[in-house]
Each structure stands twice: as structure tokens, then as C-alpha cells.
Write a protein that holds these residues in place. Structure first.
Motif, PDB file in Angstrom:
ATOM      1  N   ASN A 416      77.387  58.734   4.436  1.00 37.24           N
ATOM      2  CA  ASN A 416      77.875  60.025   4.902  1.00 37.24           C
ATOM      3  C   ASN A 416      76.749  60.951   5.363  1.00 37.24           C
ATOM      4  N   SER A 417      75.663  60.367   5.866  1.00 35.89           N
ATOM      5  CA  SER A 417      74.570  61.164   6.447  1.00 35.89           C
ATOM      6  C   SER A 417      74.711  61.169   7.960  1.00 35.89           C
ATOM      7  N   ARG A 418      74.315  62.306   8.561  1.00 37.40           N
ATOM      8  CA  ARG A 418      74.361  62.393  10.025  1.00 37.40           C
ATOM      9  C   ARG A 418      73.093  61.826  10.610  1.00 37.40           C
ATOM     10  N   LEU A 419      73.289  61.112  11.733  1.00 40.00           N
ATOM     11  CA  LEU A 419      72.149  60.586  12.476  1.00 40.00           C
ATOM     12  C   LEU A 419      71.917  61.508  13.669  1.00 40.00           C
ATOM     13  N   ILE A 420      70.937  62.418  13.513  1.00 42.31           N
ATOM     14  CA  ILE A 420      70.689  63.406  14.557  1.00 42.31           C
ATOM     15  C   ILE A 420      69.690  62.852  15.555  1.00 42.31           C
ATOM     16  N   GLY A 421      69.529  63.571  16.642  1.00 38.42           N
ATOM     17  CA  GLY A 421      68.622  63.148  17.688  1.00 38.42           C
ATOM     18  C   GLY A 421      69.322  62.275  18.716  1.00 38.42           C
ATOM     19  N   GLN A 422      68.520  61.838  19.673  1.00 40.83           N
ATOM     20  CA  GLN A 422      69.040  60.985  20.745  1.00 40.83           C
ATOM     21  C   GLN A 422      68.838  59.511  20.389  1.00 40.83           C
ATOM     22  N   LEU A 423      69.920  58.712  20.639  1.00 43.26           N
ATOM     23  CA  LEU A 423      69.822  57.264  20.455  1.00 43.26           C
ATOM     24  C   LEU A 423      69.251  56.703  21.753  1.00 43.26           C
ATOM     25  N   VAL A 424      67.977  56.311  21.694  1.00 42.99           N
ATOM     26  CA  VAL A 424      67.280  55.940  22.930  1.00 42.99           C
ATOM     27  C   VAL A 424      67.043  54.437  23.072  1.00 42.99           C
ATOM     28  N   ARG A 425      67.172  53.703  21.959  1.00 36.30           N
ATOM     29  CA  ARG A 425      66.911  52.267  22.040  1.00 36.30           C
ATOM     30  C   ARG A 425      67.693  51.543  20.959  1.00 36.30           C
ATOM     31  N   ALA A 426      68.064  50.292  21.273  1.00 41.07           N
ATOM     32  CA  ALA A 426      68.795  49.487  20.298  1.00 41.07           C
ATOM     33  C   ALA A 426      68.594  48.009  20.609  1.00 41.07           C
ATOM     34  N   ASP A 427      68.618  47.196  19.568  1.00 42.45           N
ATOM     35  CA  ASP A 427      68.616  45.736  19.736  1.00 42.45           C
ATOM     36  C   ASP A 427      69.675  45.157  18.790  1.00 42.45           C
ATOM     37  N   GLU A 428      69.630  43.886  18.587  1.00 33.59           N
ATOM     38  CA  GLU A 428      70.672  43.254  17.776  1.00 33.59           C
ATOM     39  C   GLU A 428      70.659  43.730  16.320  1.00 33.59           C
ATOM     40  N   ARG A 429      69.481  44.246  15.864  1.00 33.91           N
ATOM     41  CA  ARG A 429      69.388  44.584  14.447  1.00 33.91           C
ATOM     42  C   ARG A 429      69.255  46.093  14.209  1.00 33.91           C
ATOM     43  N   GLU A 430      68.515  46.821  15.089  1.00 35.30           N
ATOM     44  CA  GLU A 430      68.173  48.215  14.779  1.00 35.30           C
ATOM     45  C   GLU A 430      68.547  49.167  15.901  1.00 35.30           C
ATOM     46  N   LEU A 431      68.638  50.442  15.483  1.00 33.86           N
ATOM     47  CA  LEU A 431      68.872  51.561  16.400  1.00 33.86           C
ATOM     48  C   LEU A 431      67.680  52.527  16.254  1.00 33.86           C
ATOM     49  N   GLU A 432      67.256  53.115  17.382  1.00 32.85           N
ATOM     50  CA  GLU A 432      66.091  54.039  17.346  1.00 32.85           C
ATOM     51  C   GLU A 432      66.528  55.413  17.863  1.00 32.85           C
ATOM     52  N   PHE A 433      66.384  56.432  16.990  1.00 31.04           N
ATOM     53  CA  PHE A 433      66.749  57.795  17.330  1.00 31.04           C
ATOM     54  C   PHE A 433      65.462  58.613  17.546  1.00 31.04           C
ATOM     55  N   ARG A 434      65.404  59.460  18.607  1.00 32.48           N
ATOM     56  CA  ARG A 434      64.248  60.298  18.910  1.00 32.48           C
ATOM     57  C   ARG A 434      64.539  61.729  18.470  1.00 32.48           C
TER      58      ARG A 434
END
Length: 518
Positions: A416-434
Motif C-alpha cells: 500500500n505504498s505509492r510509487l511516485i515519480g516517472q516510470l521511465v524504464r522496465a524489463d522483465e523483472r524490474e521497473l525504474e522510477f525517476r
């Protein structure tokens, strides 16, 4: 005294009277000698009703009066008329009964036993008691009854032959008046035809043996001994037809010819059909029975009918056995297939929670190869299709993020945590937020299923804004599959509406998939 005179004798009147008497006698003699011309002859009838031998009377010649040739004298004695002797000829079926008797036999031979029975009964009623023809009539009434399929009545007629015949069983040649008795006993099975034939071959005439072959074949046919019937009737058919008063004996050849013609084909095909049934092969038996064709003989038809019923019963039993076997096999396959899909579903649940849609696709691809029933195969196909659409969703998201970062900031984690920032990259395993202060890394499994849907909606709305109908429909269909997998009913309806508006042709495929998802 006057002298008395005598009256003279009336010679003239007396002579006239004598001449009249003589003339009457001569006239009577003449009429008797020519009675055939004037009165049609004198016929003596014996008690059987058959005309007896007609004998013309012989008259004694009257003594001639000297000097008057041919004229009897007044003193000549009255002529004596000889009484004709009564000669009764009993053996006369060829005289009075020949035509009706022959007609009755020809009627029977033409295949009209009911009419033959009527004709024979008419003869029987006209015959006087103890007339020689009576046993023969009863015998043929029995034969006609057999051809009328009335065995009980036939046996009664054969019993009547025994009652009407003189008692006795000859050891030498069988007298003609005892022939009906012997034939009747043989037809009743009281004596054997083979033994009777041996006895008759010693001295009896050929016509009696010919008739015996006919009756013997009839008895064999009634007893279902068709091989013997075939042999006996062939001998009867090949025998030289009797002539004269025994010509009726050869009349019945039309009754046996058809049997002689059809029995060899019947015997071969029927025998092979029986063998096929013995090895439990009703298919072969049915094929053999087809070769027999339409039969004229009632007994052979009954055999074919009975065997055909057995063949049909065997077919039914085999069909039921096959049906039971098929049912049991289907149930086994169903249980096996249900277990396969149950195991796949169990694996799918864990993989979906990890958003590992490619692995879900692999599981159902493998499961489809092993399932053996159509309904389970349809379920597998539907789950394969849904896995394909979810795998397309993830691939499309990876491409969309690379092209256009996600900027809505509404994504949440399972904690229940918010993922703030821009989602700029992703692959099969991970997401990257800036973020302003740097980058934050997250795993796909950190996202809630609802956040996953929000991410997909973002890029679907972008495609709508770009008027990309194909992209909109494709993204909406993938989102519908995702919503179905996670049980989001309301979003599912919304996604399907967007899909159908963008591309109506996708509706049929989607309906089929969702209908088979169980």
C-alpha cells in the motif's frame, strides 16, 4: 222234328288276334335289340357312382314258321330275353374322377394350396363310403395343408388316411390300395421313408418310388433336414414323369424346382454366416446373408430371418459393448484431462500473481498436448488465449514505457505504498522510477493488480487520443484478459466496450474466449 244246325267256329277272328300278338312280340324284340338308338342304352351304376361296364343283351332267335322266313308260327314259344350281367369296375379314377383329381393336383402345383384344398374337399364329399380314392384324397389334403402352413390340419388328414385304409403293413410289395396308408404313416413319422423305399424297390412300380421321393422330401423339409429334402426332390425332379392314370404323380415338379435352384446358394451362404457368428463376427455374417437374396421357400426364409435376428442382436450387443467401452474410455480421458487442467490452473494462479504471463502460456501449451477430451481442450484453448493476451499486455507495456514514460503517479505497491515519480524504464523483472533526487527501483511483483490495470489504461487512453483504433482495441482486449484473470468485473466490461468500439471484429474472438473460461 226240325233238325238243329250248329254255328260255325269264328276262325277268322282268332287268326286276327294271334297275328296281333305275334306282331307285338316282334316289335318288342326289335326295340330291345335297338334300344341304344331309341333310349341311349342301358347303364348299370355301381354303388360308388362310377359308370359300370355296359353289356348289351343277347336275344334268343325265335323259331321260324315253315314257309314263312322270319315269321314265327302261332305255336312258337315267347322269346326269352337274357338279363345283362352287372360288371362293376372299381379302378376308374381315370374315368369319372380323372379330371377333377388332376385339376386339384395341378392347382396345388401352381402354388394355390387353398384352392387345391377346396377342390379336394369337393371330391371327398362326392365320394361314397369306402371308395378306393378316399385315402388318396385325404393324403393330398394333408399335403395341401402343409403348403398352406397348417401342420396340425395336415397331420389330421394323414390320420384320416390311416382310418380310411385297410389295416396292415405289407412286408413284400406294397399293394396299390395300401400305398396311401404307407405314405401317410411315413409323413407322420411313424415309419421311415428310407425303410419304406427299400421295401418298395423290391417289386413296386416306378411311379410309386417317384411319389415317395416327393413325399420324403416334403417330410425332410418340414423336419428342417434341408440336405435330405434337396436330395429327395432332385431325385423326384429327375425321375421320368409317369403316364396314364398315374400322370398326376409328376405334377408337383414346379413345387420343388425353386427349392432345388435356391438351396445350394442358401446352404453355402447360410453355412458361412453361421461360422461367422460362431467366431463373433456379425459383420461377415451380415455380408453372407446378403448373398442369399429373396427366397421362395418359407422354411428357408424363416431360417434366414432367425439368423438375421441373431446377427442384429449381436450388432446391438456389440454396439452397446462398444458404447460402454467408449463411455468408460471417455470418462477415463475426462478424469485424466480434468486433472491436467486442474494442475495447470494451480500453477497458473502463482504465475499470474508474479505477472509471469509467458510461463502461463508455456504451461497451457504443454497441457493442450496431453488433454484427450474436447470440452477440456476448449478450456485449455481459452486459457491459452487469455495467457497470450496478458503476455501481449506486458510486452506492449515494456515498449510503451520505453517510448512514453508513465507520469500519472497513481501506482501502488502491495504494501500500500505509492510509487511516485516517472516510470521511465522496465524489463522483465524490474521497473525504474525517476525522482528529483534520483532513481527508485521496483519489481513487477511489487505492483498491485489494480496498478497494473492503471498502467495499461494510461497507454490505452494515449492510443485513443492518437486515434489509433487498432492499438486501442489491442490494448483494451489485453486489459480485459488481465481484468478477468484478477476478477475485476466492472473494469472488464468497460475494456470490452472500448475494444468493440475500436474494432468490432474482435468481439467474436473475445466472446468465444470468455465463454470457455471456467
Amino acid at each position: 222234328d226240325e233238325e238243329e244246325q250248329e254255328e260255325p267256329f269264328p276262325w277268322g277272328g282268332m287268326i286276327s288276334i294271334v297275328m296281333v300278338v305275334v306282331a307285338c312280340v316282334i316289335a318288342l324284340v326289335y326295340l330291345w335289340q335297338n334300344r341304344d338308338s331309341y333310349f341311349g342304352g342301358t347303364e348299370v351304376v355301381h354303388k360308388g357312382g362310377t359308370p359300370a361296364e355296359i353289356v348289351k343283351p343277347e336275344l334268343e332267335e325265335p323259331d321260324a314258321v315253315p314257309g314263312s322266313p322270319g315269321k314265327p308260327s302261332k305255336d312258337a314259344p315267347k322269346p326269352i330275353i337274357a338279363q345283362p350281367p352287372i360288371t362293376v369296375v372299381w379302378d376308374q379314377p381315370q374315368v369319372m374322377w380323372e379330371k377333377p383329381w388332376q385339376t386339384a393336383q395341378e392347382t396345388l402345383a401352381s402354388g394355390k394350396p387353398s384352392l387345391a384344398l377346396a377342390q379336394l374337399r369337393a371330391i371327398d364329399m362326392a365320394l361314397p363310403p369306402e371308395f378306393f380314392l378316399q385315402p388318396w384324397v385325404s393324403l393330398q389334403l394333408g399335403v395341401a395343408s402343409i403348403y398352406s402352413a397348417d401342420t396340425e390340419q395336415a397331420n389330421q388328414h394323414f390320420e384320416n388316411v390311416i382310418k380310411k385304409s385297410k389295416p396292415g403293413s405289407p412286408t413284400g410289395a406294397v399293394p396299390e390300395d395300401l400305398l396311401p396308408l404307407m405314405y401317410a404313416k411315413a409323413l407322420l413319422g411313424q415309419i421311415g421313408f428310407d425303410e419304406l423305399q427299400k421295401q418298395m424297390l423290391r417289386q413296386n412300380d416306378d411311379w410309386t418310388i417317384t411319389l415317395l421321393h416327393f413325399y420324403s422330401g416334403l417330410r425332410a423339409e418340414q423336419s428342417k433336414d434341408f440336405e435330405k429334402a434337396y436330395r429327395e426332390w432332385k431325385l423326384y425332379d429327375a425321375a421320368k414323369a409317369p403316364t396314364g392314370k398315374h400322370a398326376w404323380v409328376g405334377t408337383f415338379k414346379p413345387l420343388v424346382k425353386k427349392f432345388i435352384q435356391e438351396y445350394p446358394v442358401f446352404s453355402d451362404a447360410y453355412g458361412n454366416a453361421e461360422k461367422a457368428m460362431a467366431r463373433n463376427d456379425p459383420d461377415a455374417a451380415r455380408n453372407y446373408l446378403k448373398k442369399i437374396g429373396e427366397l421362395d421357400n418359407l422354411s428357408l426364409r424363416e431360417l434366414v430371418r432367425d439368423l438375421s435376428a441373431r446377427v442384429d442382436k449381436a450388432f446391438l450387443a456389440r454396439t452397446q459393448e462398444q458404447a460402454a467401452r467408449i463411455k468408460a474410455d471417455h470418462e477415463r480421458k475426462q478424469r485424466f484431462s480434468e486433472q491436467i487442467v486442474a494442475d495447470a490452473k494451480k500453477e497458473e494462479e502463482a504465475l499470474i500473481q508474479r505477472y509471469d504471463f509467458q510461463e502461463v502460456l508455456a504451461i497451457y501449451t504443454k497441457a493442450k498436448k496431453n488433454v484427450e477430451t474436447d470440452d477440456i481442450r476448449k478450456q485449455i484453448d481459452a486459457r491459452l488465449r487469455r495467457a497470450e493476451k496478458m503476455a501481449e499486455f506486458k510486452i506492449a507495456i515494456l515498449n510503451d514505457i520505453q517510448t512514453t514514460p508513465y507520469t500519472m503517479g497513481k501506482l501502488k505497491t502491495r504494501s500500500n505504498s505509492r510509487l511516485i515519480g516517472q516510470l521511465v524504464r522496465a524489463d522483465e523483472r524490474e521497473l525504474e522510477f525517476r525522482l528529483e533526487g534520483g532513481l527508485i527501483m521496483a519489481k513487477w511483483t511489487d505492483l498491485t493488480p489494480g496498478s497494473l490495470c492503471l498502467l495499461g489504461e494510461f497507454y490505452m487512453q494515449k492510443a485513443m487520443a492518437d486515434h489509433d483504433r487498432a492499438g486501442t482495441a489491442r490494448r483494451a482486449y489485453s486489459l480485459a484478459a488481465l481484468a478477468h484473470a484478477f476478477g475485476y468485473e466492472q473494469p472488464l466490461k468497460s475494456y470490452l466496450q472500448v475494444m468493440e468500439q475500436a474494432d468490432p471484429s474482435m468481439k467474436a474472438d473475445a466472446d468465444k474466449m470468455f465463454a470457455n473460461l471456467k
